[in-house]
Design a protein around this motif. Structure first.
Motif, PDB file in Angstrom:
ATOM      1  N   ALA A 171      -3.262-102.210 -32.729  1.00 42.82           N
ATOM      2  CA  ALA A 171      -2.268-101.660 -33.342  1.00 42.82           C
ATOM      3  C   ALA A 171      -1.640-100.227 -32.922  1.00 42.82           C
ATOM      4  O   ALA A 171      -2.441 -99.351 -32.777  1.00 42.82           O
ATOM      5  N   ASP A 172      -0.446-100.152 -32.610  1.00 40.26           N
ATOM      6  CA  ASP A 172       0.133 -98.921 -32.403  1.00 40.26           C
ATOM      7  C   ASP A 172       0.680 -98.060 -33.683  1.00 40.26           C
ATOM      8  O   ASP A 172       0.684 -96.836 -33.423  1.00 40.26           O
ATOM      9  N   ASP A 173       0.716 -98.570 -34.688  1.00 43.17           N
ATOM     10  CA  ASP A 173       1.135 -98.041 -35.871  1.00 43.17           C
ATOM     11  C   ASP A 173       0.085 -97.796 -36.764  1.00 43.17           C
ATOM     12  O   ASP A 173      -0.558 -98.833 -36.936  1.00 43.17           O
ATOM     13  N   PRO A 174       0.032 -97.015 -37.593  1.00 46.60           N
ATOM     14  CA  PRO A 174      -0.929 -96.658 -38.715  1.00 46.60           C
ATOM     15  C   PRO A 174      -0.638 -97.666 -39.681  1.00 46.60           C
ATOM     16  O   PRO A 174       0.699 -98.187 -40.059  1.00 46.60           O
ATOM     17  N   PRO A 175      -1.717 -98.382 -40.526  1.00 45.99           N
ATOM     18  CA  PRO A 175      -1.383 -99.184 -41.723  1.00 45.99           C
ATOM     19  C   PRO A 175      -0.409 -98.584 -42.580  1.00 45.99           C
ATOM     20  O   PRO A 175      -0.659 -97.487 -43.069  1.00 45.99           O
ATOM     21  N   GLU A 176       0.315 -99.567 -43.639  1.00 42.28           N
ATOM     22  CA  GLU A 176       1.161 -98.945 -44.339  1.00 42.28           C
ATOM     23  C   GLU A 176       0.334 -98.523 -45.721  1.00 42.28           C
ATOM     24  O   GLU A 176       0.947 -97.357 -46.261  1.00 42.28           O
ATOM     25  N   TRP A 177      -0.828 -98.884 -46.085  1.00 42.88           N
ATOM     26  CA  TRP A 177      -1.482 -98.263 -46.914  1.00 42.88           C
ATOM     27  C   TRP A 177      -2.077 -96.673 -46.614  1.00 42.88           C
ATOM     28  O   TRP A 177      -2.368 -95.985 -47.607  1.00 42.88           O
ATOM     29  N   SER A 178      -1.841 -96.467 -45.433  1.00 38.39           N
ATOM     30  CA  SER A 178      -2.322 -95.040 -45.026  1.00 38.39           C
ATOM     31  C   SER A 178      -1.146 -94.223 -44.677  1.00 38.39           C
ATOM     32  O   SER A 178      -0.828 -94.036 -43.479  1.00 38.39           O
ATOM     33  N   ASP A 179      -0.494 -93.585 -45.661  1.00 37.36           N
ATOM     34  CA  ASP A 179       0.627 -93.200 -45.326  1.00 37.36           C
ATOM     35  C   ASP A 179       0.632 -91.657 -45.625  1.00 37.36           C
ATOM     36  O   ASP A 179       1.677 -91.102 -46.352  1.00 37.36           O
ATOM     37  N   VAL A 180      -0.171 -90.901 -44.939  1.00 39.70           N
ATOM     38  CA  VAL A 180      -0.538 -89.434 -45.129  1.00 39.70           C
ATOM     39  C   VAL A 180       0.289 -88.821 -44.271  1.00 39.70           C
ATOM     40  O   VAL A 180       0.613 -89.276 -42.806  1.00 39.70           O
ATOM     41  N   ASP A 181       0.822 -87.607 -44.480  1.00 37.62           N
ATOM     42  CA  ASP A 181       1.730 -86.733 -43.631  1.00 37.62           C
ATOM     43  C   ASP A 181       0.733 -86.239 -42.576  1.00 37.62           C
ATOM     44  O   ASP A 181      -0.204 -85.855 -42.659  1.00 37.62           O
ATOM     45  N   ALA A 182       1.517 -86.141 -41.384  1.00 38.53           N
ATOM     46  CA  ALA A 182       0.888 -85.729 -40.023  1.00 38.53           C
ATOM     47  C   ALA A 182       0.280 -84.335 -40.141  1.00 38.53           C
ATOM     48  O   ALA A 182      -0.569 -83.991 -39.681  1.00 38.53           O
ATOM     49  N   ASP A 183       1.120 -83.551 -40.929  1.00 39.81           N
ATOM     50  CA  ASP A 183       0.683 -82.223 -41.076  1.00 39.81           C
ATOM     51  C   ASP A 183      -0.482 -81.993 -41.832  1.00 39.81           C
ATOM     52  O   ASP A 183      -1.480 -81.066 -41.708  1.00 39.81           O
ATOM     53  N   ALA A 184      -0.520 -82.833 -42.865  1.00 37.14           N
ATOM     54  CA  ALA A 184      -1.802 -82.715 -43.640  1.00 37.14           C
ATOM     55  C   ALA A 184      -2.889 -83.204 -43.204  1.00 37.14           C
ATOM     56  O   ALA A 184      -3.975 -82.634 -43.299  1.00 37.14           O
ATOM     57  N   ILE A 185      -2.832 -84.176 -42.203  1.00 35.03           N
ATOM     58  CA  ILE A 185      -4.013 -84.653 -41.317  1.00 35.03           C
ATOM     59  C   ILE A 185      -4.472 -83.498 -40.393  1.00 35.03           C
ATOM     60  O   ILE A 185      -5.506 -83.227 -40.394  1.00 35.03           O
ATOM     61  N   GLU A 186      -3.499 -82.823 -39.890  1.00 40.35           N
ATOM     62  CA  GLU A 186      -3.858 -81.582 -39.094  1.00 40.35           C
ATOM     63  C   GLU A 186      -4.388 -80.617 -39.626  1.00 40.35           C
ATOM     64  O   GLU A 186      -5.441 -79.950 -39.349  1.00 40.35           O
ATOM     65  N   GLU A 187      -3.949 -80.250 -41.112  1.00 38.40           N
ATOM     66  CA  GLU A 187      -4.676 -79.173 -41.561  1.00 38.40           C
ATOM     67  C   GLU A 187      -6.056 -79.557 -42.033  1.00 38.40           C
ATOM     68  O   GLU A 187      -7.152 -78.714 -41.864  1.00 38.40           O
ATOM     69  N   ARG A 188      -6.322 -80.770 -42.357  1.00 38.93           N
ATOM     70  CA  ARG A 188      -7.794 -81.293 -42.718  1.00 38.93           C
ATOM     71  C   ARG A 188      -8.636 -81.085 -41.601  1.00 38.93           C
ATOM     72  O   ARG A 188      -9.804 -80.732 -41.678  1.00 38.93           O
ATOM     73  N   VAL A 189      -8.235 -81.642 -40.134  1.00 39.96           N
ATOM     74  CA  VAL A 189      -8.895 -81.574 -39.177  1.00 39.96           C
ATOM     75  C   VAL A 189      -9.431 -80.160 -38.847  1.00 39.96           C
ATOM     76  O   VAL A 189     -10.454 -79.879 -38.539  1.00 39.96           O
TER      77      VAL A 189
END
Length: 152
Positions: free
Chosen positions: A16-34
């Protein structure tokens, strides 16, 4: 490399190239968490597992690369949060320290002695691989250096 086995087969990641629909978190929020998890002392592989299990804002992140178009290591490099020693080298050094401590208590454990020799040769090969890019040119392996790096 130093085993009698011929390797192990494992499962492949889904295509799968796209993230699943149920996981719609903003990319910036993910980077901050990382970056936040890296500052807490987690390794890149542990960060991926924590995001998979706990997620960001209560939503699990099954694949960081699919959600942000960047790997965890790339995100850490952008924010200057990379560990001083690569994760695979750090894990091997921790193993060598455990084996050396075992050897001090059990001097006649020859299987352990061989495992320590093999682990230390893997460490030296990895140091040669990383020397100049991720490690200093003068970096050299010794038991004392390994203990110092793994105690952090």
């Amino acid at each position: 490399m130093h085993t009698r086995r011929r390797g192990s087969s494992g499962s492949d990641k889904p295509t799968a190239d796209d993230p699943p629909e149920w996981s719609d978190v903003d990319a910036d929020a993910i980077e901050e968490r990382v970056v936040e998890l890296a500052e807490q002392g987690y390794d890149p592989s542990q960060i991926g597992m924590k995001l998979r299990d706990e997620g960001v804002q209560g939503t699990p992140i099954p694949d960081v690369k699919a959600a942000t178009d960047k790997k965890v290591g790339e995100i850490l490099e952008e924010h200057d949060a990379t560990p001083e020693v690569p994760e695979d080298l750090r894990n091997l050094m921790a193993r060598a320290v455990r084996l050396r401590d075992h050897m001090d208590e059990n001097g006649t454990d020859y299987q352990n002695k061989r495992a320590l020799q093999n682990t230390e040769s893997k460490i030296r090969r990895l140091i040669n691989y990383y020397r100049g890019d991720e490690l200093d040119e003068e970096f050299a392996y010794s038991y004392d250096v390994a203990v110092e790096l793994t105690e952090e």
